[in-house]
Enzyme design. Structure first.
Site, PDB file in Angstrom:
ATOM      1  N   ARG A 152       9.703  41.074  18.700  1.00 56.41           N
ATOM      2  CA  ARG A 152      10.025  41.624  20.121  1.00 56.41           C
ATOM      3  C   ARG A 152      11.595  41.802  20.139  1.00 56.41           C
ATOM      4  O   ARG A 152      12.030  42.685  20.875  1.00 56.41           O
ATOM      5  CB  ARG A 152       9.354  41.264  21.194  1.00 56.41           C
ATOM      6  CG  ARG A 152       7.980  41.721  21.404  1.00 56.41           C
ATOM      7  CD  ARG A 152       7.355  41.283  22.726  1.00 56.41           C
ATOM      8  NE  ARG A 152       5.709  41.696  22.706  1.00 56.41           N
ATOM      9  CZ  ARG A 152       4.999  41.029  23.469  1.00 56.41           C
ATOM     10  NH1 ARG A 152       5.239  40.168  24.269  1.00 56.41           N
ATOM     11  NH2 ARG A 152       3.633  41.711  23.394  1.00 56.41           N
ATOM     12  N   ASP A 205       6.324  37.517  28.771  1.00 54.68           N
ATOM     13  CA  ASP A 205       5.985  38.957  28.891  1.00 54.68           C
ATOM     14  C   ASP A 205       6.828  40.011  29.258  1.00 54.68           C
ATOM     15  O   ASP A 205       6.754  41.054  28.878  1.00 54.68           O
ATOM     16  CB  ASP A 205       4.621  38.978  29.273  1.00 54.68           C
ATOM     17  CG  ASP A 205       3.414  38.145  28.538  1.00 54.68           C
ATOM     18  OD1 ASP A 205       3.740  37.866  27.469  1.00 54.68           O
ATOM     19  OD2 ASP A 205       2.351  37.684  29.143  1.00 54.68           O
TER      20      ASP A 205
END
Length: 468
Positions: free
Chosen positions: A385, A354
C-alpha cells in the site's frame, strides 16, 4: 472505471455492516453451544462471504435472509452435544477452505480450527498466499496445535487438538487478527489464556462479541518494569515513567456459551472514504447513519478533525456491546491545515492502518502536507500500500517522498486526472476514487472491481450523493 470530478456530496446514507464485526459474529456464533443466532446488517463484502463459505464446509448451517445471516446449530454441533465444556464441535472439511482475499478469515479460522480434533487446510488467492502467517503459527503451536505452511505463508495445514494448552502470549506486533486467533483458540484450552498487547491496544471487537454471547473475557492493564539491556531495572528519572502500561486480554477456556442475535453497525473503515471525500469537497453536507463508533476504530474522526475537517459524531448508543451513532461531515476544504497532526507515526499507525491510504490523499490537500512513518505493515497488506499510494499520487501530480516504512506527501497539491491502478486492493481503489473526485479532469481507475472485497456498494452510494 472512468471517474469524473464532483462539486460536492449531499445527502444521507447508511454504509454496509462492519466487515470486522461480521467476521467475528459468524465465527463466534458458530462456536456457540447451540441454538440459532440471527446476524442483522451482515457485511455484503466478498471477504465475509469467504468466512461464511468456510463455516458451511465445517458443518455449520447458515441461511441468508433479507439483510441478515442466520447461523443454526447444524448436524455437526448436535452430534457432539456430549462434549460438555467445549465450544461446538465442527466437521472435518472434505476440501481446502478457500479464504479468498481475506486475511481475517484465514487468521481467525486458524484459531478456531486449532481447537478441533481434525486436520484442515486454509488457502486463498495469490495475494493472500503472499501475506505473513508466522504471527499466528507461533502462538497456536505453543497452545498445542500443529501448523504447516509454505515458509510462513499459506496454504496452512492446521492439525488441531482438543483441549489446547492455555498460554500467556506477548504479541510482537500489534494485530487484532492475531489477538483474535489466540482468543478463539483459548475458548477450547484448559485454563486461562492471556494475550499481552503492549502499549497500543488493537480493535477489541472479538472481546466485545464474546462478552455479548456470555463467554468469560476480561481486559486489564498492567505495568511492566522497564529494564536495561542487562536485565536490571532502570532508575526512574524526573519526567520519566518506569515501565509501560500493557493491555492484557484473557479468556477462560472450556466454558460453553449460547447463541444470541447480533446487530452489526455500519463499517467506519468503509465510511472513512465518504468522510474524506465530503471533507475535501467544499459545500458538502453528508450524514452517515448507524455507523460503528467503537473507540478503537474512531481515530479517523479525531485525525480528520485535527486536520481541520468539520466532522461530528452524535446520537451515540450501545447496540450489542458496540457503540453506534451518526456521523455528519461538512466540506470546508479551505480550512484544512496539518499543524501538529501532520505526522502519523508510532501508536497512531495501528489505530489508522486501514485509513492510511486515503489519509495520504487528504494530506495532499492540507497546508503543510502529511508524513506517515512506522507503517511498514502496509507493505504486506492486500498490496504494497505504500508503493501503490506513492505511485498513484505521483501520477496525479503530487510531490511524494517514499520511505521503507511510510511516505511524505506535500500539501496544497492541485491533483490532475490520471490513469490510476488499484493493484487489486480495495482500499487503494477507494482512496484514489476520492482523489479523482477532487482532481482537475477525469481519471481512469484500473481494477476498480476489487472494491467488492469490502464495500460492493461504494460506487453506487457515492454516485447517489455526488453533485457535478
Amino acid at each position: 472505471m472512468r471517474i469524473e470530478p464532483a462539486r460536492r456530496l449531499r445527502g444521507r446514507l447508511s454504509v454496509p455492516g462492519d466487515k470486522s464485526i461480521s467476521h467475528r459474529a459468524a465465527i463466534v456464533a458458530a462456536m456457540s453451544s447451540g441454538g440459532r443466532a440471527r446476524i442483522d446488517n451482515f457485511s455484503t463484502s466478498a471477504d465475509c462471504a469467504s468466512t461464511l463459505a468456510a463455516l458451511s464446509q465445517l458443518g455449520v448451517s447458515i441461511r441468508r435472509e433479507a439483510g441478515a445471516v442466520v447461523v443454526f446449530e447444524g448436524d455437526a454441533g448436535r452430534a457432539s452435544s456430549a462434549s460438555r465444556g467445549l465450544t461446538r464441535r465442527l466437521r472435518a472439511p472434505s476440501e481446502p477452505l478457500d479464504c479468498g482475499n481475506s486475511g481475517s478469515t484465514m487468521r481467525m479460522l486458524a484459531g478456531l480450527l486449532a481447537g478441533q480434533e481434525f486436520a484442515s487446510v486454509l488457502t486463498g488467492d495469490e495475494s493472500l498466499r503472499a501475506r505473513p502467517m508466522k504471527r499466528i503459527i507461533e502462538p497456536l503451536e505453543l497452545m498445542g496445535a500443529r501448523l504447516h505452511s509454505q515458509d510462513g505463508r499459506a496454504p496452512l495445514r492446521v492439525e488441531g487438538r482438543a483441549p489446547l494448552d492455555a498460554v500467556r502470549y506477548e504479541m510482537p506486533v500489534a494485530s487484532a487478527q492475531v489477538k483474535s486467533a489466540i482468543l478463539l483458540a483459548g475458548l477450547n484450552a484448559e485454563g486461562r489464556t492471556e494475550v499481552v498487547e503492549g502499549e497500543t491496544p488493537t480493535r477489541d471487537h472479538t472481546e466485545r462479541m464474546l462478552r455479548w454471547l456470555g463467554a468469560r473475557v476480561e481486559t486489564t492493564t498492567e505495568t511492566r518494569r522497564k529494564l536495561n539491556e542487562d536485565g536490571i531495572e532502570e532508575r526512574k528519572v524526573e519526567g520519566d515513567v518506569r515501565g509501560a502500561a500493557s493491555s492484557v486480554v484473557s479468556v477462560e477456556g472450556m466454558k460453553s456459551f449460547e447463541a444470541r442475535d447480533i446487530d452489526v453497525p455500519g463499517d467506519i473503515s468503509s465510511a472513512a472514504f465518504l468522510i474524506a471525500a465530503a471533507a475535501l469537497l467544499e459545500g458538502s453536507e453528508l450524514t452517515l447513519e448507524g455507523v460503528g463508533l467503537n473507540p478503537t476504530r474512531t481515530e479517523i474522526l479525531r485525525t480528520m478533525r485535527a486536520l481541520g475537517a468539520d466532522v461530528e459524531a452524535s446520537d451515540v448508543r450501545l447496540v450489542c456491546n458496540e457503540e453506534t451513532g451518526e456521523v455528519r461531515i461538512r466540506g470546508v476544504r479551505g480550512n484544512l491545515a496539518a499543524g501538529e497532526a501532520g505526522v502519523i507515526d508510532g501508536a497512531l499507525v495501528a489505530q489508522l492502518i486501514d485509513e492510511l491510504p486515503v489519509l495520504a490523499v487528504v494530506g495532499s490537500q492540507v497546508e503543510g502536507g502529511l508524513r506517515i512513518r512506522d507503517a511498514s505493515e502496509l507493505r504486506v497488506k492486500e498490496s504494497d500500500r505504500i508503493g501503490a499510494t506513492v505511485e498513484n499520487l505521483r501520477a496525479m501530480g503530487a510531490e511524494v517522498e517514499e520511505y521503507a516504512d511510510g511516505l511524505a506527501v506535500g500539501g496544497g497539491a492541485r491533483l490532475r486526472g490520471a490513469r490510476l491502478r488499484a493493484h487489486g486492493d480495495h482500499r487503494i481503489a477507494m482512496a484514489f476514487t476520492v482523489a479523482a473526485l477532487i482532481a482537475d479532469g477525469a481519471s481512469e481507475l484500473e481494477g476498480a472491481e476489487c472494491v467488492a472485497v469490502s464495500f460492493p456498494e461504494f460506487f453506487r452510494l457515492l454516485e447517489s450523493v455526488a453533485e457535478r
